[in-house]
Design a protein around this motif. Structure first.
Motif, PDB file in Angstrom:
ATOM      1  N   ASP A  16      50.402   6.468  80.998  1.00 41.86           N
ATOM      2  CA  ASP A  16      50.660   5.549  79.937  1.00 41.86           C
ATOM      3  C   ASP A  16      51.021   6.202  78.554  1.00 41.86           C
ATOM      4  O   ASP A  16      51.571   5.677  77.663  1.00 41.86           O
ATOM      5  CB  ASP A  16      49.660   4.777  79.639  1.00 41.86           C
ATOM      6  CG  ASP A  16      49.320   3.566  80.731  1.00 41.86           C
ATOM      7  OD1 ASP A  16      50.504   2.995  81.262  1.00 41.86           O
ATOM      8  OD2 ASP A  16      48.234   3.388  81.166  1.00 41.86           O
ATOM      9  N   GLU A  17      50.606   7.550  78.621  1.00 40.31           N
ATOM     10  CA  GLU A  17      50.987   8.281  77.333  1.00 40.31           C
ATOM     11  C   GLU A  17      52.351   8.456  77.002  1.00 40.31           C
ATOM     12  O   GLU A  17      52.758   8.572  75.861  1.00 40.31           O
ATOM     13  CB  GLU A  17      50.282   9.523  77.272  1.00 40.31           C
ATOM     14  CG  GLU A  17      50.913  10.658  78.313  1.00 40.31           C
ATOM     15  CD  GLU A  17      50.087  10.636  79.873  1.00 40.31           C
ATOM     16  OE1 GLU A  17      50.264  11.341  80.739  1.00 40.31           O
ATOM     17  OE2 GLU A  17      49.358   9.500  79.983  1.00 40.31           O
ATOM     18  N   THR A  20      53.375   5.377  75.205  1.00 43.31           N
ATOM     19  CA  THR A  20      52.787   5.270  73.974  1.00 43.31           C
ATOM     20  C   THR A  20      53.686   6.382  73.065  1.00 43.31           C
ATOM     21  O   THR A  20      54.189   6.254  71.961  1.00 43.31           O
ATOM     22  CB  THR A  20      51.187   5.464  73.811  1.00 43.31           C
ATOM     23  OG1 THR A  20      50.737   4.528  74.588  1.00 43.31           O
ATOM     24  CG2 THR A  20      50.918   5.666  72.397  1.00 43.31           C
ATOM     25  N   SER A  21      53.905   7.644  73.586  1.00 41.84           N
ATOM     26  CA  SER A  21      54.654   8.539  72.919  1.00 41.84           C
ATOM     27  C   SER A  21      55.953   8.110  72.588  1.00 41.84           C
ATOM     28  O   SER A  21      56.476   8.247  71.270  1.00 41.84           O
ATOM     29  CB  SER A  21      54.753   9.915  73.496  1.00 41.84           C
ATOM     30  OG  SER A  21      55.494  10.994  73.017  1.00 41.84           O
ATOM     31  N   THR A  89      48.427   0.761  70.994  1.00 43.87           N
ATOM     32  CA  THR A  89      48.036   2.020  70.969  1.00 43.87           C
ATOM     33  C   THR A  89      48.944   2.750  70.199  1.00 43.87           C
ATOM     34  O   THR A  89      48.705   3.923  69.982  1.00 43.87           O
ATOM     35  CB  THR A  89      48.388   2.530  72.583  1.00 43.87           C
ATOM     36  OG1 THR A  89      49.663   2.180  72.629  1.00 43.87           O
ATOM     37  CG2 THR A  89      47.374   1.762  73.632  1.00 43.87           C
ATOM     38  N   CYS A  90      49.809   2.402  69.336  1.00 44.06           N
ATOM     39  CA  CYS A  90      50.842   3.112  68.523  1.00 44.06           C
ATOM     40  C   CYS A  90      50.171   2.947  67.148  1.00 44.06           C
ATOM     41  O   CYS A  90      50.228   1.999  66.657  1.00 44.06           O
ATOM     42  CB  CYS A  90      52.338   2.526  68.490  1.00 44.06           C
ATOM     43  SG  CYS A  90      53.296   3.445  67.528  1.00 44.06           S
ATOM     44  N   ASP A 114      43.732   0.720  73.086  1.00 44.46           N
ATOM     45  CA  ASP A 114      44.518   0.389  74.457  1.00 44.46           C
ATOM     46  C   ASP A 114      44.193  -1.174  74.898  1.00 44.46           C
ATOM     47  O   ASP A 114      42.836  -1.464  74.999  1.00 44.46           O
ATOM     48  CB  ASP A 114      44.070   1.135  75.553  1.00 44.46           C
ATOM     49  CG  ASP A 114      44.993   1.196  76.720  1.00 44.46           C
ATOM     50  OD1 ASP A 114      45.576   0.101  76.983  1.00 44.46           O
ATOM     51  OD2 ASP A 114      44.814   2.151  77.553  1.00 44.46           O
TER      52      ASP A 114
END
Length: 265
Positions: A16-17, A20-21, A89-90, A114
């Motif tokens: 999931d990163e 989000t990234s 998450t951002c 999250d």
């Protein structure tokens, strides 16, 4: 960019990163798109469909899951919601939401968290709204369990997202090779592409993961929900007559809107 299929282990390594990234790097881009109301899909199609299904929200406590820069939270408050919890998450989106001139700290709280680990108490929410929340890659079913945890027994959950049956990369929707293999559909598909809205292109490709319709709905029902409505927002005949843009760009169903209620046998 094209849709590519990966094995489960590789998907979980991507994690999931990656989602989000990508959103963090595209945050400024999306904030401009939203605040200038440049996205016709959002402004004229998905938001109206979601808000119509939501109906009267006066006095309700609402979770805006994947709140972006807070525009939907602000709209829900304008419509009379008692309190809105925005979660994303951002970090860039949360900062933008908290510093917006119309932010009302007494009636809205924005959490950098999250959606699969919500900083909210059990049975504290009347309505969960997940508006175009990117699909999780690692253990996507966790978010539905969390939504069920925080939702009151009398509550509702509204999920608006990209259609798992038909959503593909922009180049494929334009008529290129779909690359839509049956094994990929019943496995996990990942679409990585830059978005283009009103001639503006996102700095980096977004990352979205898709499961089959039966898997997606199965995650929802396994979390203790009953599906009460399923809609596919699409332009009306009047919209198509007034603006040929729709016939050029909306060539297949792109969105799925699902209403659910808690259900226990």
């Amino acid at each position: 960019m094209t849709a590519v299929s990966r094995g489960e282990s590789e998907e979980r390594l991507l994690g999931d990163e990656a989602v989000t990234s990508a959103y963090a790097q595209n945050a400024e881009y999306w904030i401009e798109i939203v605040r200038e109301r440049l996205d016709p899909y959002q402004d004229r199609l998905t938001d109206p469909a979601l808000l119509e299904l939501l109906g009267d929200c006066r006095g309700l406590t609402i979770l805006d899951a994947g709140c972006d820069e807070g525009y939907l939270s602000r709209e829900l408050l304008r419509r009379g919601a008692a309190h809105v919890h925005g979660v994303d998450t951002c970090a860039e989106f949360i900062v933008a939401a908290r510093t917006h001139p119309d932010h009302r700290p007494a009636s809205s709280t924005f959490h950098h968290a999250d959606v699969a680990a919500l900083p909210l108490a059990d049975t504290s929410i009347d309505v969960v709204v997940a508006n175009r929340l990117p699909n999780g890659i690692a253990a996507p079913e966790r978010r539905f369990a969390e939504f069920g945890r925080v939702l009151r027994p009398s509550g509702r959950m509204l999920l608006l997202g990209m259609h798992p049956c038909f959503y593909t990369a922009r180049t494929e929707r334009a008529g290129g090779d779909t690359g839509f293999a049956i094994d990929a559909y019943f496995g996990v598909r990942t679409v990585q592409q830059r978005f283009e809205v009103a001639g503006r292109v996102s700095p980096v490709p977004s990352v979205q993961s898709f499961h089959s319709l039966e898997t997606y709905l199965g995650m929802i029902t396994s979390a203790g929900f009953a599906i009460t409505r399923l809609l596919e927002p699409h332009p009306t005949d009047e919209m198509r007559e007034q603006d040929p843009w729709w016939d050029e760009h909306f060539v297949r169903p792109l969105f799925l809107l699902v209403e659910c209620v808690p259900y226990r046998r």
